[in-house]
Structures are given as structure tokens and as C-alpha cells.
Design a protein around this motif. Structure first.
Motif, PDB file in Angstrom:
ATOM      1  N   ILE A  17      59.716  19.965   6.678  1.00  0.00           N
ATOM      2  CA  ILE A  17      60.382  18.715   6.371  1.00  0.00           C
ATOM      3  C   ILE A  17      59.423  17.901   5.517  1.00  0.00           C
ATOM      4  CG2 ILE A  17      61.434  16.622   7.272  1.00  0.00           C
ATOM      5  CD1 ILE A  17      61.177  19.781   9.339  1.00  0.00           C
ATOM      6  N   ASN A  18      59.873  17.510   4.354  1.00  0.00           N
ATOM      7  CA  ASN A  18      59.048  16.742   3.429  1.00  0.00           C
ATOM      8  C   ASN A  18      59.277  15.257   3.613  1.00  0.00           C
ATOM      9  OD1 ASN A  18      58.173  19.134   2.388  1.00  0.00           O
ATOM     10  ND2 ASN A  18      59.501  19.106   0.620  1.00  0.00           N
ATOM     11  N   GLY A  19      58.370  14.488   3.025  1.00  0.00           N
ATOM     12  CA  GLY A  19      58.497  13.038   3.061  1.00  0.00           C
ATOM     13  C   GLY A  19      57.622  12.426   1.989  1.00  0.00           C
ATOM     14  N   ASN A  20      57.662  11.108   1.913  1.00  0.00           N
ATOM     15  CA  ASN A  20      56.802  10.409   0.949  1.00  0.00           C
ATOM     16  C   ASN A  20      55.340  10.696   1.268  1.00  0.00           C
ATOM     17  OD1 ASN A  20      58.911   9.253  -0.482  1.00  0.00           O
ATOM     18  ND2 ASN A  20      59.011   7.492   0.895  1.00  0.00           N
ATOM     19  N   PRO A  21      54.473  10.637   0.257  1.00  0.00           N
ATOM     20  CA  PRO A  21      53.045  10.912   0.494  1.00  0.00           C
ATOM     21  C   PRO A  21      52.462  10.004   1.571  1.00  0.00           C
ATOM     22  CG  PRO A  21      53.507  10.761  -1.851  1.00  0.00           C
ATOM     23  CD  PRO A  21      54.756  10.326  -1.128  1.00  0.00           C
ATOM     24  N   TYR A  22      51.447  10.509   2.262  1.00  0.00           N
ATOM     25  CA  TYR A  22      50.728   9.687   3.234  1.00  0.00           C
ATOM     26  C   TYR A  22      50.057   8.544   2.497  1.00  0.00           C
ATOM     27  CZ  TYR A  22      51.330  13.434   6.625  1.00  0.00           C
ATOM     28  OH  TYR A  22      51.856  14.360   7.466  1.00  0.00           O
ATOM     29  N   SER A  71      56.456  20.923  10.339  1.00  0.00           N
ATOM     30  CA  SER A  71      56.800  22.342  10.255  1.00  0.00           C
ATOM     31  C   SER A  71      57.524  22.725  11.536  1.00  0.00           C
ATOM     32  CB  SER A  71      55.532  23.196  10.134  1.00  0.00           C
ATOM     33  OG  SER A  71      54.800  22.855   8.976  1.00  0.00           O
ATOM     34  N   PHE A  72      58.366  23.762  11.444  1.00  0.00           N
ATOM     35  CA  PHE A  72      59.021  24.253  12.656  1.00  0.00           C
ATOM     36  C   PHE A  72      59.136  25.769  12.594  1.00  0.00           C
ATOM     37  CE2 PHE A  72      62.567  23.477   9.761  1.00  0.00           C
ATOM     38  CZ  PHE A  72      63.328  24.631   9.888  1.00  0.00           C
ATOM     39  N   SER A  73      59.184  26.375  13.763  1.00  0.00           N
ATOM     40  CA  SER A  73      59.457  27.804  13.914  1.00  0.00           C
ATOM     41  C   SER A  73      60.517  27.961  14.989  1.00  0.00           C
ATOM     42  CB  SER A  73      58.209  28.580  14.340  1.00  0.00           C
ATOM     43  OG  SER A  73      57.270  28.633  13.309  1.00  0.00           O
ATOM     44  N   ILE A  74      61.533  28.752  14.671  1.00  0.00           N
ATOM     45  CA  ILE A  74      62.577  29.092  15.635  1.00  0.00           C
ATOM     46  C   ILE A  74      62.416  30.563  15.962  1.00  0.00           C
ATOM     47  CG2 ILE A  74      65.058  29.238  16.072  1.00  0.00           C
ATOM     48  CD1 ILE A  74      65.410  27.134  13.804  1.00  0.00           C
ATOM     49  N   PHE A  75      62.299  30.883  17.236  1.00  0.00           N
ATOM     50  CA  PHE A  75      62.074  32.260  17.670  1.00  0.00           C
ATOM     51  C   PHE A  75      63.418  32.960  17.816  1.00  0.00           C
ATOM     52  CE2 PHE A  75      58.627  29.541  18.989  1.00  0.00           C
ATOM     53  CZ  PHE A  75      57.546  30.194  18.429  1.00  0.00           C
ATOM     54  N   ILE A  76      63.641  33.994  17.004  1.00  0.00           N
ATOM     55  CA  ILE A  76      64.949  34.628  16.874  1.00  0.00           C
ATOM     56  C   ILE A  76      65.170  35.773  17.853  1.00  0.00           C
ATOM     57  CG2 ILE A  76      66.445  35.908  15.271  1.00  0.00           C
ATOM     58  CD1 ILE A  76      66.063  32.954  14.606  1.00  0.00           C
ATOM     59  N   ASN A  77      64.158  36.587  18.061  1.00  0.00           N
ATOM     60  CA  ASN A  77      64.402  37.743  18.932  1.00  0.00           C
ATOM     61  C   ASN A  77      63.621  37.637  20.237  1.00  0.00           C
ATOM     62  OD1 ASN A  77      62.068  38.257  17.326  1.00  0.00           O
ATOM     63  ND2 ASN A  77      62.301  40.461  17.563  1.00  0.00           N
ATOM     64  N   VAL A  82      57.922  22.348  16.962  1.00  0.00           N
ATOM     65  CA  VAL A  82      57.812  21.409  15.847  1.00  0.00           C
ATOM     66  C   VAL A  82      56.404  20.827  15.892  1.00  0.00           C
ATOM     67  CG1 VAL A  82      58.704  19.279  14.822  1.00  0.00           C
ATOM     68  CG2 VAL A  82      60.266  20.824  16.025  1.00  0.00           C
ATOM     69  N   PHE A  83      55.730  20.784  14.732  1.00  0.00           N
ATOM     70  CA  PHE A  83      54.362  20.265  14.694  1.00  0.00           C
ATOM     71  C   PHE A  83      54.040  19.728  13.306  1.00  0.00           C
ATOM     72  CE2 PHE A  83      54.331  24.795  13.876  1.00  0.00           C
ATOM     73  CZ  PHE A  83      53.499  24.953  12.777  1.00  0.00           C
ATOM     74  N   PRO A  84      53.053  18.822  13.206  1.00  0.00           N
ATOM     75  CA  PRO A  84      52.658  18.324  11.890  1.00  0.00           C
ATOM     76  C   PRO A  84      52.151  19.467  11.007  1.00  0.00           C
ATOM     77  CG  PRO A  84      51.797  16.903  13.604  1.00  0.00           C
ATOM     78  CD  PRO A  84      52.348  18.131  14.281  1.00  0.00           C
ATOM     79  N   SER A  85      52.543  19.430   9.743  1.00  0.00           N
ATOM     80  CA  SER A  85      52.209  20.517   8.819  1.00  0.00           C
ATOM     81  C   SER A  85      50.715  20.631   8.542  1.00  0.00           C
ATOM     82  CB  SER A  85      52.958  20.319   7.495  1.00  0.00           C
ATOM     83  OG  SER A  85      54.347  20.351   7.714  1.00  0.00           O
ATOM     84  N   PHE A  86      49.937  19.603   8.891  1.00  0.00           N
ATOM     85  CA  PHE A  86      48.495  19.650   8.646  1.00  0.00           C
ATOM     86  C   PHE A  86      47.716  20.323   9.774  1.00  0.00           C
ATOM     87  CE2 PHE A  86      49.390  15.279  10.176  1.00  0.00           C
ATOM     88  CZ  PHE A  86      48.715  15.323  11.396  1.00  0.00           C
ATOM     89  N   LEU A  87      48.396  20.768  10.838  1.00  0.00           N
ATOM     90  CA  LEU A  87      47.691  21.461  11.928  1.00  0.00           C
ATOM     91  C   LEU A  87      47.429  22.915  11.549  1.00  0.00           C
ATOM     92  CD1 LEU A  87      49.471  20.226  15.190  1.00  0.00           C
ATOM     93  CD2 LEU A  87      47.297  19.463  14.226  1.00  0.00           C
TER      94      LEU A  87
END
Length: 188
Positions: A182-187, A121-127, A158-163
């Protein structure tokens, strides 16, 4: 670009990832898109505070953002996670408004299909953080502790989506971010 470790190498942050004029242009383009706003509420969620104004738009419409994100995310992934990555979902431009004390409670970005293949997952800070109060992104560590991600216009985390993570209530102004997965093949 330098990414610094947050949360014992679980999350990575850069305060200088994006040019400020570039971000302003993205916001203008996203608001002019044919996408529709929604309130971001979770299905079955009766707590209207736990929502935000959300606009989904195809990141493929912004090739310069897509290229920059791919580079950042691939670099972080190769150096730290080595996840098997696939594609970038459409980005979300999100506004958290203080008039409703918008927030997002503790959650993970993975879940049942179709969210079960999210890897990062990612977050971009806009303001600029001077434009709002509250709206702090926090990522859970352990022992009732969490890391507070710096609020810097042009920064990315940027961080793992499971956090587990949350956004605290916005108490003044409007917090603006672009988030994505960002998606990918299953774990395995």
C-alpha cells in the motif's frame, strides 16, 4: 476479525482473515489471467535460489479481494500506524518451490523510486502449511532476534514496508502466497 500483535506492535496477524474457498478461487482466477509468470529474480542477482515463480495481476480484477483488503489494512493502519495511505499496488501471486529451495533473503519492501512510497506490506497465506516445509516468513526485531509469522491457510500479516523480513528456503512442496503493498505520500 481479530488481528493479533506480533513484533511489539510492529506487525499484525490474523489466522482467520479469508475464507478458504475464496482463496482457492483467487488462485484459479490468477492462473487463468493474461499475466505472465516470471522468476522473481532481483536485477543483478546471480543467486537463482533467491527467487520464486511470480505472477502479477491487477487486484482491481478481483473486487471482493480488494474490498476485504482495504477494510483489513485501514483497520490496522488506523489503530496502529496512522500512515497517510494512498493506493494498493497490483498484487503478486507467488509460488516458492522446493525443487529450487526458493527463498527470499533479508530485505525491506521500500527502496528507490518507484518503491519509495510504500507504507504497508501484506502477505496472505494461500495453502495449508502441511503442503510444504520451510518457507517461513520472519520479521526482524532487534538484537539478532526475529518473529516467526504463523503459517495458516487464510491468514494475513500486515506490517510497515520498512521492516526487514525474509522467507526461509522451501525444502518440500510449494508455498503459495499473495503479497502486496500500500503506497502513500512520502514520509515527512
Amino acid at each position: 476479525m481479530r488481528m493479533e500483535s506480533i513484533n511489539h506492535r510492529q506487525a499484525f496477524y490474523s489466522k482467520e482473515a479469508f475464507n478458504l474457498n475464496f482463496l482457492d478461487d483467487i488462485v484459479k482466477k490468477s492462473k487463468l489471467s493474461n499475466s505472465e509468470w516470471n522468476d522473481g529474480s532481483f536485477s543483478g542477482d546471480s543467486d537463482s535460489i533467491n527467487s520464486e515463480n511470480r505472477l502479477t495481476w491487477p487486484i482491481s480484477d478481483l473486487p471482493s479481494l480488494q474490498l476485504k483488503l482495504k477494510k483489513i489494512i485501514n483497520d490496522v493502519n488506523i489503530k496502529n500506524y496512522q500512515f497517510e495511505l494512498g493506493f494498493l499496488e497490483n498484487a503478486l501471486y507467488i509460488e516458492y518451490n522446493s525443487k529450487n529451495n526458493n527463498k527470499l533473503d533479508w530485505h525491506m519492501d521500500i527502496g528507490p523510486y518507484p518503491y519509495n512510497q510504500r507504507k504497508l506490506s501484506f502477505s496472505i497465506f494461500i495453502n495449508d502449511p502441511s503442503e510444504y516445509e520451510g518457507g517461513q516468513l520472519e520479521i526482524w526485531m532487534d538484537n539478532n532476534q526475529y518473529d516467526i509469522i504463523p503459517k495458516t491457510k487464510g491468514g494475513i500479516v500486515v506490517f510497515p514496508s520498512f521492516l526487514l523480513h525474509r522467507v526461509t528456503p522451501v525444502t518440500k512442496g510449494i508455498r503459495k502466497v499473495i503479497v502486496g503493498f500500500i503506497n502513500g505520500n512520502p514520509y515527512r
